[in-house]
Scaffold this active site. Structure first.
Site, short mmCIF file in Angstrom:
data_model
loop_
_atom_site.label_atom_id
_atom_site.label_comp_id
_atom_site.label_asym_id
_atom_site.label_seq_id
_atom_site.Cartn_x
_atom_site.Cartn_y
_atom_site.Cartn_z
N TYR A 293 46.73 46.57 35.36
CA TYR A 293 47.88 45.76 35.75
C TYR A 293 48.75 46.54 36.73
CZ TYR A 293 46.44 42.97 31.73
OH TYR A 293 45.72 42.21 30.85
N CYS B 49 41.35 37.09 35.47
CA CYS B 49 42.29 37.94 34.74
C CYS B 49 41.56 38.81 33.71
CB CYS B 49 43.38 37.11 34.10
SG CYS B 49 42.82 35.69 33.17
N HIS B 50 40.32 38.47 33.39
CA HIS B 50 39.53 39.31 32.48
C HIS B 50 39.19 40.66 33.12
CE1 HIS B 50 36.54 36.94 34.76
NE2 HIS B 50 35.79 38.02 34.68
#
Length: 174
Positions: A109, A140-141
């Site tokens: 992130y 997003c994985h």
């Protein structure tokens, strides 16, 4: 000048390795991917967009085809458009960076926060991904914590689904 409400087309992709999915698209591109058992959340999302919704499997077919191929390990990239205009500016910026993460690769992130010019906004990047309306397509994985571990996945099955997707893509998870 007359205002034309956003029109959303809704369709299905069933019997995937991850279960049944619902897919929504506007005339500009993909708007949402959601697990069938979360359809009420999908309908709420579409309602917030102030869109008229029409069931239309024919319009959704290109999305169904490519998502099905991806989940069978036969596709690495999507060729259809995404309707980025449905997202708020920061979420759009963060999710466009996530969309650019190559198949089988992972970032943190914090990496994404740096990429989008907000190096201290890694929690906001996490929030943008937690509310990602197009999981699987906007991958997003492919995001992990600074500690190298899997953190949070809102899709059906949670972290087990995230791990399955990364393994399917051949990502190296420590």
């Amino acid at each position: 000048m007359t205002f034309s409400p956003l029109k959303i087309y809704l369709g299905e992709l069933n019997n995937t390795p991850l279960g049944d999915l619902r897919i929504a698209a506007s005339d500009l591109g993909l708007v949402a991917v959601e697990w069938a058992d979360s359809q009420p959340e999908l309908i709420q999302h579409l309602f917030r967009l102030k869109a008229t919704v029409e069931q239309n499997q024919k319009v959704i077919h290109p999305y169904v085809k490519e998502l099905g191929e991806y989940l069978k390990g036969k596709r690495r990239d999507f060729t259809f458009e995404i309707d980025w205009g449905i997202l708020k500016p920061f979420q759009q910026k963060a999710l466009q960076a996530v969309y650019a993460i190559p198949y089988g690769e992972i970032l943190t992130y914090a990496d994404v926060a740096v990429q989008i010019g907000h190096p201290h906004a890694y929690r906001a990047v996490g929030r943008a991904n937690a509310t990602n309306p197009m999981p699987l397509v906007i991958p997003c994985h492919r995001l992990i914590g600074k500690d190298g571990k899997l953190h949070g996945y809102g899709g059906k099955g949670g972290l087990k689904t995230k791990e399955w997707l990364l393994k399917m893509e051949g990502a190296v998870i420590t």
